[in-house]
Structures are given as C-alpha cells and as structure tokens.
Design a protein around this motif. Structure first.
Motif, PDB file in Angstrom:
ATOM      1  N   MET A 171       0.831  -1.204   0.000  1.00 60.33           N
ATOM      2  CA  MET A 171       0.000   0.000   0.000  1.00 60.33           C
ATOM      3  C   MET A 171       0.863   1.251   0.000  1.00 60.33           C
ATOM      4  SD  MET A 171      -3.423  -0.634   2.197  1.00 60.33           S
ATOM      5  CE  MET A 171      -4.126   0.747   1.309  1.00 60.33           C
ATOM      6  N   LEU A 172       0.321   2.324  -0.573  1.00 57.52           N
ATOM      7  CA  LEU A 172       1.003   3.617  -0.585  1.00 57.52           C
ATOM      8  C   LEU A 172      -0.015   4.700  -0.260  1.00 57.52           C
ATOM      9  CD1 LEU A 172       3.741   4.963  -2.829  1.00 57.52           C
ATOM     10  CD2 LEU A 172       1.612   6.273  -2.783  1.00 57.52           C
ATOM     11  N   ILE A 173       0.331   5.572   0.674  1.00 54.56           N
ATOM     12  CA  ILE A 173      -0.535   6.680   1.076  1.00 54.56           C
ATOM     13  C   ILE A 173      -0.148   7.913   0.261  1.00 54.56           C
ATOM     14  CG2 ILE A 173      -1.383   8.052   3.007  1.00 54.56           C
ATOM     15  CD1 ILE A 173      -1.906   4.982   3.144  1.00 54.56           C
ATOM     16  N   CYS A 174      -1.160   8.608  -0.262  1.00 51.22           N
ATOM     17  CA  CYS A 174      -0.902   9.777  -1.107  1.00 51.22           C
ATOM     18  C   CYS A 174      -1.871  10.892  -0.746  1.00 51.22           C
ATOM     19  CB  CYS A 174      -1.031   9.405  -2.583  1.00 51.22           C
ATOM     20  SG  CYS A 174      -2.560   8.514  -2.980  1.00 51.22           S
ATOM     21  N   ASN A 175      -1.648  12.050  -1.344  1.00 50.61           N
ATOM     22  CA  ASN A 175      -2.503  13.211  -1.089  1.00 50.61           C
ATOM     23  C   ASN A 175      -3.691  13.189  -2.051  1.00 50.61           C
ATOM     24  OD1 ASN A 175      -0.617  14.021   0.810  1.00 50.61           O
ATOM     25  ND2 ASN A 175       0.484  15.320  -0.639  1.00 50.61           N
ATOM     26  N   GLN A 179      -2.879  13.136  -6.635  1.00 46.92           N
ATOM     27  CA  GLN A 179      -1.443  12.872  -6.573  1.00 46.92           C
ATOM     28  C   GLN A 179      -1.125  11.423  -6.899  1.00 46.92           C
ATOM     29  OE1 GLN A 179       0.639  12.451  -2.815  1.00 46.92           O
ATOM     30  NE2 GLN A 179       2.324  13.724  -3.553  1.00 46.92           N
ATOM     31  N   GLY A 180      -1.904  10.501  -6.347  1.00 40.41           N
ATOM     32  CA  GLY A 180      -1.616   9.087  -6.580  1.00 40.41           C
ATOM     33  C   GLY A 180      -1.665   8.721  -8.047  1.00 40.41           C
ATOM     34  N   SER A 181      -2.686   9.184  -8.769  1.00 35.34           N
ATOM     35  CA  SER A 181      -2.798   8.854 -10.192  1.00 35.34           C
ATOM     36  C   SER A 181      -1.701   9.529 -11.001  1.00 35.34           C
ATOM     37  CB  SER A 181      -4.174   9.267 -10.704  1.00 35.34           C
ATOM     38  OG  SER A 181      -4.397  10.658 -10.508  1.00 35.34           O
ATOM     39  N   ARG A 182      -1.361  10.764 -10.628  1.00 36.87           N
ATOM     40  CA  ARG A 182      -0.293  11.459 -11.367  1.00 36.87           C
ATOM     41  C   ARG A 182       1.035  10.718 -11.230  1.00 36.87           C
ATOM     42  NH1 ARG A 182       3.259  14.996  -9.349  1.00 36.87           N
ATOM     43  NH2 ARG A 182       1.970  15.433  -7.517  1.00 36.87           N
ATOM     44  N   LEU A 183       1.376  10.337 -10.010  1.00 41.11           N
ATOM     45  CA  LEU A 183       2.637   9.616  -9.810  1.00 41.11           C
ATOM     46  C   LEU A 183       2.612   8.266 -10.513  1.00 41.11           C
ATOM     47  CD1 LEU A 183       3.353  10.330  -6.023  1.00 41.11           C
ATOM     48  CD2 LEU A 183       4.316  11.482  -8.028  1.00 41.11           C
ATOM     49  N   LEU A 184       1.461   7.596 -10.471  1.00 40.01           N
ATOM     50  CA  LEU A 184       1.365   6.280 -11.093  1.00 40.01           C
ATOM     51  C   LEU A 184       1.560   6.375 -12.603  1.00 40.01           C
ATOM     52  CD1 LEU A 184       0.827   3.276 -10.904  1.00 40.01           C
ATOM     53  CD2 LEU A 184      -1.635   3.761 -10.883  1.00 40.01           C
ATOM     54  N   LEU A 185       0.931   7.354 -13.228  1.00 43.00           N
ATOM     55  CA  LEU A 185       1.071   7.500 -14.680  1.00 43.00           C
ATOM     56  C   LEU A 185       2.489   7.890 -15.058  1.00 43.00           C
ATOM     57  CD1 LEU A 185      -2.303   9.266 -15.546  1.00 43.00           C
ATOM     58  CD2 LEU A 185      -1.688   6.866 -15.880  1.00 43.00           C
ATOM     59  N   ALA A 210      -2.293  12.458 -17.906  1.00 39.87           N
ATOM     60  CA  ALA A 210      -1.688  11.374 -18.682  1.00 39.87           C
ATOM     61  C   ALA A 210      -0.885  11.917 -19.857  1.00 39.87           C
ATOM     62  CB  ALA A 210      -2.776  10.425 -19.176  1.00 39.87           C
ATOM     63  N   GLN A 211      -1.445  12.892 -20.545  1.00 40.46           N
ATOM     64  CA  GLN A 211      -0.732  13.466 -21.683  1.00 40.46           C
ATOM     65  C   GLN A 211       0.526  14.194 -21.239  1.00 40.46           C
ATOM     66  OE1 GLN A 211      -3.915  15.749 -23.385  1.00 40.46           O
ATOM     67  NE2 GLN A 211      -4.774  14.016 -24.512  1.00 40.46           N
ATOM     68  N   ALA A 212       0.462  14.855 -20.086  1.00 42.31           N
ATOM     69  CA  ALA A 212       1.661  15.516 -19.563  1.00 42.31           C
ATOM     70  C   ALA A 212       2.744  14.507 -19.213  1.00 42.31           C
ATOM     71  CB  ALA A 212       1.302  16.358 -18.336  1.00 42.31           C
ATOM     72  N   ALA A 213       2.331  13.299 -18.827  1.00 37.99           N
ATOM     73  CA  ALA A 213       3.302  12.244 -18.513  1.00 37.99           C
ATOM     74  C   ALA A 213       3.859  11.576 -19.767  1.00 37.99           C
ATOM     75  CB  ALA A 213       2.655  11.188 -17.611  1.00 37.99           C
ATOM     76  N   GLY A 214       3.305  11.921 -20.926  1.00 39.12           N
ATOM     77  CA  GLY A 214       3.793  11.355 -22.177  1.00 39.12           C
ATOM     78  C   GLY A 214       2.984  10.185 -22.687  1.00 39.12           C
ATOM     79  N   VAL A 326       5.605  -1.223  -6.365  1.00 38.83           N
ATOM     80  CA  VAL A 326       5.719  -0.659  -5.012  1.00 38.83           C
ATOM     81  C   VAL A 326       6.961   0.216  -4.870  1.00 38.83           C
ATOM     82  CG1 VAL A 326       6.019  -1.205  -2.570  1.00 38.83           C
ATOM     83  CG2 VAL A 326       4.382  -2.500  -3.948  1.00 38.83           C
ATOM     84  N   GLU A 327       8.126  -0.317  -5.196  1.00 37.94           N
ATOM     85  CA  GLU A 327       9.372   0.432  -4.973  1.00 37.94           C
ATOM     86  C   GLU A 327       9.456   1.683  -5.852  1.00 37.94           C
ATOM     87  OE1 GLU A 327      12.705   1.741  -3.235  1.00 37.94           O
ATOM     88  OE2 GLU A 327      11.355   0.149  -2.556  1.00 37.94           O
ATOM     89  N   PRO A 328       9.194   1.600  -7.163  1.00 40.45           N
ATOM     90  CA  PRO A 328       9.255   2.834  -7.948  1.00 40.45           C
ATOM     91  C   PRO A 328       8.229   3.871  -7.511  1.00 40.45           C
ATOM     92  CG  PRO A 328       8.459   1.000  -9.290  1.00 40.45           C
ATOM     93  CD  PRO A 328       8.983   0.420  -8.035  1.00 40.45           C
ATOM     94  N   MET A 329       7.062   3.452  -7.060  1.00 42.52           N
ATOM     95  CA  MET A 329       6.073   4.413  -6.585  1.00 42.52           C
ATOM     96  C   MET A 329       6.490   5.041  -5.264  1.00 42.52           C
ATOM     97  SD  MET A 329       3.487   5.116  -8.495  1.00 42.52           S
ATOM     98  CE  MET A 329       2.256   5.668  -7.320  1.00 42.52           C
ATOM     99  N   ALA A 330       7.074   4.256  -4.380  1.00 40.11           N
ATOM    100  CA  ALA A 330       7.561   4.818  -3.113  1.00 40.11           C
ATOM    101  C   ALA A 330       8.644   5.857  -3.367  1.00 40.11           C
ATOM    102  CB  ALA A 330       8.082   3.702  -2.204  1.00 40.11           C
ATOM    103  N   GLN A 331       9.530   5.589  -4.306  1.00 41.84           N
ATOM    104  CA  GLN A 331      10.573   6.561  -4.651  1.00 41.84           C
ATOM    105  C   GLN A 331       9.969   7.808  -5.291  1.00 41.84           C
ATOM    106  OE1 GLN A 331      13.834   6.490  -3.885  1.00 41.84           O
ATOM    107  NE2 GLN A 331      13.321   4.643  -2.716  1.00 41.84           N
TER     108      GLN A 331
END
Length: 465
Positions: A171-175, A179-185, A210-214, A326-331
């Motif tokens: 699990m990962l806690i986000c704002n 924020q969670g979807s932006r980081l995930l994309l 999503a488009q901003a993330a490429g 998990v690890e890339p999202m935590a970073q």
C-alpha cells in the motif's frame, strides 16, 4: 483579537549613515508598515527597552519615536504600559471587488460530499490519542509508502469491506487520488507504457495528467455491463483506467464477465488495470460489489480516497499496488513531497482501526439515500423526460437530454435562476457524445433538491416556450 509582534523584535531598516536622525527613521518605518496594513489594529508593539536592545539603539530614541507616533494617532498607550497599533491608523490593503455574478444559490455540482457532517468529535479523539501516544521517532522522515499504522488499518478495512487482497507492504498513502494517479502514470510512462485507455464518457481531469506524462489517451465506449473490453483489445492500450463499481458518470456497474475479461486482457497484454474505487461505499438498492483488485492483485492497481467519504480537504488517498510497482512508486512519492503529513496519517489510522470510519459511513448512507430518492422523485414529477440512470449508488445521478434541449442553453437558463447544472460535454473523450446532465446531490438539503428541480423545470419551459 489582540495580537503580539513578539517579545522585542520588529523589522525596521535603519541607515546610520544617512544623516536622518534615528528616531525619525524609526518613526517612518513603523508608520509605513501601519499604513500598509502590515501592522494590524491592536497589534502589541515591543516595549521600548526590548526594541532598543534589538535594534542597537538607546532607549530614549525609541521612546521619542513612540511618543511621536502616539501624538499622530498611529499608536495608542494602554493600561499596563503596553503600546498598540491604533484602530484608526490602519489602512487596509485593496481587495478586488467580487464578480457581479456570484456562485449558484443551489448547485448540483458533482463531487461534493456533505462536509458539514464531518465527525469532528470522533476525529478529535483520534488526534488527541495520536498527539499523546505517538513516539518521537515517528516524526522523523518516513517510508515513501506512508506510515505502517495507516497502511495496516486500511488494508484490514479494505480486505473486509471491499474484498481486496491488500497487504500493508503493497500500500502507498498519497494526497488524494490526484497525486496518486499522477505519480502512477509518470512511473508507468517511465517504464515504457505508451497508451492509456479510459472509459468514454469519463472524468476528464486525468487525461491532461496522462498526456503531460507522455501517454497517449484513447476512449473506449461504455456498455450497460461496463467498459467494452472487445474495443479495449483493439485500442492498442497497455493501461486502462476503470470505475468498475460505479462508473462515472453513467453509473454502470461492471459485470462479472466484464471484470474477468479485463483481467484476461491485462494478463495477455502484460497490461495494467487502474481501478478508481471513488464512491463504492455508498450503495442503496443493490448488494455490495467487491473490488476487482481481489481478482488479480498483480494486474490491478487499486485507488481509494477519503474525499467522498469524509472530506476532500483531508487530502488522504491510498493505492494498493502490484508488487512490481511498489518500490518505484515509493521513490516517486518521496521525490514529490517527502511523504504525506504523519499526524494526519496516524489520526486516520486510529479513526479507521477503532471503527469510527464504519460508523460514519453507516450514518451517512441513509442521509444520502433520502437525497437520492428526493431527486429521483422530483425529476419524475416535474421533468419526467429526464430519466435518471446510475441511481443505485454514489453521490450523483445522470440523465440524458431530449433532442430539443442543449446543454449550454440549459445551463445558462438555469444559472439565471441561481441554479447550477452541469452537462456531459467535458466527459466525452472526443467531445461529441450525446447531451446529458450530471446531478451531484451530496452537499444539498432536501428542500434545495426540490427547489432546484423546480427551477430547472421552469428553465426548460422557458427554452421551449
């Protein structure tokens, strides 16, 4: 309210080489700050002795400056030897006049729960326990996934209520979901994903992210049983975002067959399903439907939030991630903001673990159901051609519009009556789908729902007449 400027500090610039007497420079500096509204009425000024020591002046220089400002009416001496900024001396900063057309008096805007029902007493008890019992080491920098206490409490709750297969370590806690979807994309794009499929229609906020993330964004049509998986297979997408339990905005519920097909697509495509479970706790006319994540934990990333259940201003959200994310999202979370506030996480963990979250939801469901019933009944009585769909859950309903009513004209006519209504146009991926309205009712009262539909009926009659 009486305020203080501090024990002996006051920011005033003095130039000892200017030739202007220091008491005059001090007078001018204080006078300017009062005129600008930077020293507000009733602000307690530093004592002459403390200010003299702070500025490296003799006390007599400060006394002379204060006396002059008292004589001019900028300062006033109070009983007990205090000197304060006088009321009449303050010049408030200029504030822009509000727009002539204010917000709608009755607003059917979506995504607004009733924040007036926030359980303050229960939340305060959790905050007090956390402040009294949290060890100091918990206030240091934390794991990018969030506090273990909240991840444990939420995994237990979601596994019990939503049928997930969550573990605290995944699990990962986000704002919030934003924020969670932006980081995930962003992470998915960095890993080589190229195309995101979204339901059509769907919430439009994530498309720009999503488009901003490429990522390229493609729309996939909705069926009564959920997203059209056959069309998804032809889209070339390797990531898909779904609202399976209560589709936004149509309210469709993904069938068991659709869920199984989505998992099969993700497995065959080496893809990922992002499940936005934004308001599944509110259901009225059907049995609870479990989250997709429990079917395929390594192919589904689950997203939840307290925005619809407690309050958007808490900015509390969570993700259940496949192990490979998990690890890339935590970073990514640590790089973004070094982690969400610890006390907020711990208070929410206590709130959930002690059953207060369940009690709050049990209390709110009947209230929202009454509002839903009032809205549906009033539409049937006053505007029967606007037949609502997706009414079995959530905090909104949707209606299609007949051919003679356009969204823009209806919105303007409603706004002239102090009513806010909102069309479907922003939610179509290509912007050219059928016309409709989305009614959010969570923050309204029953009489406002009734009056709002009456005003809408009057607006429709005016357009047609």
């Amino acid at each position: 309210m009486r305020t203080s400027s501090g024990a002996g500090e006051l920011l005033v610039e003095l130039n000892r080489d200017s030739g202007v007497p220091l008491h005059q420079q001090l007078e001018s500096g204080i006078r300017t700050r009062i005129r600008a509204g930077l020293l507000r009425a009733e602000t307690v000024m530093p004592s002459t002795r403390a200010l003299a020591q702070n500025l490296g002046l003799s006390r007599g220089v400060v006394v002379e400056a204060y006396q002059q400002l008292v004589a001019e009416g900028y300062l006033v001496s109070r009983a007990g030897g205090k000197t304060q900024v006088a009321d009449i001396a303050v010049v408030e900063p200029t504030i822009a006049a509000p727009a002539a057309s204010g917000p709608p008096r009755i607003d059917f805007r979506y995504s607004r729960p009733d924040v007036s029902e926030f359980p303050r007493a229960a939340w305060l008890r959790s905050v007090r326990r956390v402040l009294n019992e949290t060890p100091y080491r918990s206030l240091a920098y934390i794991d990018g996934r969030g506090t273990i206490e909240l991840r444990t409490a939420l995994s237990d709750y979601l596994n019990r209520v939503r049928g997930t297969a969550a573990r605290p370590e995944n699990m990962l806690i986000c704002n919030g979901f934003a924020q969670g979807s932006r980081l995930l994309l962003q992470v998915l794009a960095a890993q080589g994903r190229t195309r995101l499929a979204v339901e059509d229609p769907s919430d439009n906020d994530l498309r720009d992210v999503a488009q901003a993330a490429g990522l390229e964004v493609v729309g996939v049509p909705m069926l009564e049983t959920g997203i059209d998986v056959a069309a998804l297979e032809q889209s070339g997408a390797d990531v898909v975002l779904v609202t399976a339990a209560h589709q936004f905005p149509t309210g469709a519920v993904a069938s068991a067959e659709t869920r199984a097909a989505l998992v099969a697509w993700a497995t065959a495509r080496d893809g990922l399903v992002i499940e936005d479970d934004y308001d599944a706790e509110y259901r009225y006319d059907r049995e609870p439907i479990g989250a997709m994540q429990g079917l395929a934990p390594d192919r589904v990333a689950y997203a939840g939030t307290a925005s619809k259940t407690l309050a958007p201003g808490l900015r509390l959200g969570w993700l259940i991630l496949p192990s490979w994310l998990v690890e890339p999202m935590a970073q990514a979370k640590l790089m973004d903001d070094r982690g969400s506030p610890v006390f907020d996480q711990l208070a929410f963990a206590d709130f959930v673990a002690r059953g207060e979250f369940d009690r709050h939801l049990r209390r709110m469901r009947p209230r929202y159901r009454i509002l839903r019933d009032t809205l549906v009944d009033r539409l049937a009585a006053r505007i029967p051609e606007l037949e609502p769909v997706g009414v079995s859950a959530g905090l909104h309903v949707m209606t299609w519009l007949p051919p003679d009513l356009g969204e823009d004209a209806l919105r303007e006519a409603a706004l002239q009556r102090g009513l806010g209504v909102y069309g479907l146009a922003p939610y179509w991926v290509a912007g050219d789908g059928p016309a409709g309205l989305v009614f959010g009712y969570g923050s309204l009262r029953r009489k406002e729902v009734v009056e709002g539909i009456d005003l809408l009926a009057d607006a429709i009659a005016t357009i047609r007449g």
